[in-house]
Design a protein around this motif. Structure first.
Motif, short mmCIF file in Angstrom:
data_model
loop_
_atom_site.label_atom_id
_atom_site.label_comp_id
_atom_site.label_asym_id
_atom_site.label_seq_id
_atom_site.Cartn_x
_atom_site.Cartn_y
_atom_site.Cartn_z
N UNK A 55 0.92 -1.26 0.04
CA UNK A 55 0.04 0.03 0.03
C UNK A 55 0.92 1.28 0.16
N UNK A 56 1.95 1.22 0.73
CA UNK A 56 2.90 2.25 0.78
C UNK A 56 3.32 2.64 -0.56
N UNK A 57 3.84 1.53 -1.25
CA UNK A 57 4.63 1.67 -2.73
C UNK A 57 3.42 2.38 -3.64
N UNK A 58 2.07 1.89 -3.65
CA UNK A 58 1.23 2.21 -4.28
C UNK A 58 0.64 3.74 -4.04
N UNK A 59 0.71 4.41 -2.65
CA UNK A 59 0.57 5.77 -2.34
C UNK A 59 1.50 6.54 -3.02
N UNK A 60 2.84 6.14 -3.08
CA UNK A 60 3.81 6.82 -3.70
C UNK A 60 3.71 6.88 -5.19
N UNK A 61 3.35 5.91 -5.72
CA UNK A 61 3.06 5.82 -7.14
C UNK A 61 1.92 6.62 -7.63
N UNK A 62 0.94 7.01 -6.69
CA UNK A 62 -0.05 7.94 -7.10
C UNK A 62 0.10 9.14 -7.36
N UNK A 63 1.46 9.67 -6.98
CA UNK A 63 1.95 10.83 -7.08
C UNK A 63 3.22 11.01 -8.11
N UNK A 64 3.21 9.77 -8.83
CA UNK A 64 4.37 9.77 -9.93
C UNK A 64 5.73 9.69 -9.01
N UNK A 65 5.59 8.89 -7.68
CA UNK A 65 6.68 8.79 -6.92
C UNK A 65 7.05 7.07 -6.67
N UNK A 66 7.98 7.27 -5.77
CA UNK A 66 8.39 5.86 -5.34
C UNK A 66 8.91 5.84 -3.96
N UNK A 67 8.76 4.68 -3.37
CA UNK A 67 9.37 4.34 -1.99
C UNK A 67 11.04 4.86 -2.31
N UNK A 68 11.44 5.62 -1.28
CA UNK A 68 12.68 6.34 -1.29
C UNK A 68 13.79 4.97 -1.56
N UNK A 69 14.58 5.25 -2.65
CA UNK A 69 16.09 4.48 -2.85
C UNK A 69 16.84 5.35 -2.38
N UNK A 70 17.74 4.75 -1.49
CA UNK A 70 18.68 5.29 -0.61
C UNK A 70 20.03 4.49 -1.36
N UNK A 71 20.66 5.58 -2.09
CA UNK A 71 21.66 5.04 -2.84
C UNK A 71 23.02 5.66 -2.32
N UNK A 72 23.01 6.27 -1.28
CA UNK A 72 24.54 7.04 -0.83
C UNK A 72 24.42 7.30 0.65
N UNK A 73 25.69 7.40 1.21
CA UNK A 73 25.79 7.70 2.76
C UNK A 73 25.29 8.89 2.99
N UNK A 74 25.32 9.81 2.05
CA UNK A 74 24.74 11.05 2.24
C UNK A 74 23.17 11.24 2.40
#
Length: 327
Positions: A29-48
């Motif tokens: 449901x969380x992933x779908x909620x993000x997708x409804x805003x043309x977004x996605x669950x956060x992808x954390x790709x760096x220490x920063x």
């Protein structure tokens, strides 16, 4: 560096904007909620980015939250929301070796593990938790935005740099900013004060120079751009008419208040670089979800902006809390 964020996406970092979900949902449901805003669950790709997300959650008192890491199919590899493989990881110690197992289906950020990654399997992915969405800016959004190197924090149309590890007098701090065609930060609103508070807390800085000072000995206090302060956040008894410089000092409640100080004392500092963007300035959106106070010695009471709903989106402006640990 982003110039504008969609409604409710009040936190920018790099070329993305972020939103903490108001509700508690299962992973799907969380992933779908993000997708409804043309977004996605956060992808954390760096220490920063990990540092940035950690500080957002600490400020919003989030205990556990879904993010973008999961196995997309049973027995598959761990992937980000965009389908890319992991390079950076931040597993909690006990979960660090589980990243390659076929059993892992999804992962949480957990406050009990200092917001490191904790694996969840099978039915655990159906439990309800908070979540954070990431909206990635397009080139069209970014084309008028230019922030110098090291200016990793953004609020509306300004970028900021903390002079970490550099304790200098007020004049040297101003000169350091000027070398970047910037200035010591001018804090002209409660929203910007909240933003600066969070930057300094995240960097564990107790005192710092900012833009307020007397431009001539014994003169009125002015901002770096020569304007007179309308907004103030003085500590009680923080103003001495015989002192020409002002610093931010962390108080007992972890809020930063204004206190005057001899200009030759040495502190860390914050620079502000103002972005040149075509068109009107981006309006502030939302409201703080943590309490902030402004103390003005000319008033008998303090002005306060309060919203106790720490489960909501913390929004100090249209684009607030960014990376809190500059490199």
């Amino acid at each position: 560096m982003s110039a504008e964020c969609p409604p409710d996406y009040a936190f920018p970092f790099g070329s993305s904007c972020y939103k903490i979900g108001r509700d508690r949902l299962d992973r799907s449901e969380a992933a779908a909620e993000c997708a409804s805003n043309e977004a996605h669950l956060v992808d954390i790709k760096s220490a920063e980015e990990q540092d940035f997300i950690e500080t957002l959650f600490r400020d919003a008192s989030v205990k556990e939250a879904w993010f973008g890491l999961s196995v997309h199919e049973v027995g598959g590899d761990l992937l980000w929301s965009d389908g890319s493989v992991l390079e950076f990881t931040a597993w909690a110690e006990e979960d660090r070796n589980r990243g390659r197992t076929e059993e892992l289906y999804c992962a949480l950020l957990s406050r009990s593990e200092d917001y490191l990654w904790v694996d969840k399997r099978g039915k655990s992915c159906e439990h309800d938790h908070k979540f954070i969405c990431e909206f990635e800016q397009t080139e069209e959004h970014l084309e008028h935005t230019e922030c110098p190197t090291d200016y990793s924090f953004q609020l509306v149309n300004s970028c900021y740099k903390i002079g970490r590890g550099q304790k200098v007098d007020r004049s040297a701090a101003a000169a350091e900013c000027a070398d970047d065609k910037a200035h010591l930060v001018d804090i002209k609103s409660a929203e910007e004060q909240d933003f600066i508070d969070t930057l300094l807390r995240g960097a564990d800085i107790r005192e710092a120079w900012f833009g307020l000072s007397a431009h001539e000995f014994g003169g009125d206090l002015l901002w770096s751009d020569g304007t007179v302060p309308d907004f103030t956040a003085w500590a009680i008894n923080g103003r001495n008419e015989d002192v020409d410089c002002v610093r931010l000092k962390r108080g007992k409640d972890d809020k930063y208040e204004w206190m005057d100080k001899i200009c030759t004392d040495q502190y860390e500092f914050l620079c502000e670089f103002e972005i040149s963007i075509e068109g009107p300035a981006i309006p502030l959106q939302g409201k703080p979800t943590s309490q902030s106070s402004t103390h003005d010695p000319t008033r008998s009471t303090s002005d306060k902006a309060v919203d106790g709903d720490t489960n909501g989106v913390y929004s100090s402006g249209s684009c607030t809390h960014t990376l809190f640990r500059a490199e």
